[in-house]
Write an enzyme that holds these catalytic residues in place. Structure first.
Site, PDB file in Angstrom:
ATOM      1  N   SER A   1      -2.941   0.913   2.709  1.00 28.84           N
ATOM      2  CA  SER A   1      -3.007   2.342   2.449  1.00 28.84           C
ATOM      3  C   SER A   1      -1.784   2.727   1.638  1.00 28.84           C
ATOM      4  CB  SER A   1      -3.012   3.121   3.764  1.00 28.84           C
ATOM      5  OG  SER A   1      -2.766   4.492   3.543  1.00 28.84           O
TER       6      SER A   1
ATOM      7  N   TYR B   1       0.760   3.942  12.400  1.00 24.30           N
ATOM      8  CA  TYR B   1      -0.152   3.786  11.255  1.00 24.30           C
ATOM      9  C   TYR B   1       0.625   3.351  10.021  1.00 24.30           C
ATOM     10  CZ  TYR B   1      -3.568   4.809   7.647  1.00 24.30           C
ATOM     11  OH  TYR B   1      -4.426   4.703   6.576  1.00 24.30           O
TER      12      TYR B   1
END
Length: 85
Positions: free
Chosen positions: A25, A40
């Site tokens: 990401s 995350y």
């Protein structure tokens, strides 16, 4: 991701090479402030970081390890973020 790569690499070596592409990401490059979940961000950074030692320990001419890091995607959760955030 780690266990998946660990399971596939012996077959890649036996076959003479191959390619692994993992999904990371944009958060793996820099923490995104509206995203309070540090786990995350850390996990996406790990996706990028884990491929580096693999590249240096596997035959470079026969193996490729990449991480794709897509940018933001308009999802219902992302739609709740205001412009000031």
């Amino acid at each position: 991701m780690f266990y998946g790569m660990r399971a596939v690499i012996p077959g890649m070596l036996k076959a003479g090479g191959g390619s692994i592409v993992n999904i990371s990401s944009v958060a793996g490059f820099n923490h995104i402030p509206p995203l309070p979940n540090l786990a995350y961000t850390g996990s996406k950074f790990a996706v990028r970081g884990l491929r580096r030692p693999l590249r240096s320990n596997m035959p470079a001419t026969t193996s490729a390890f990449n991480a794709v890091a897509p940018g933001g995607v308009l999802t219902p959760m992302a739609a709740t973020i205001t412009p000031s955030q």
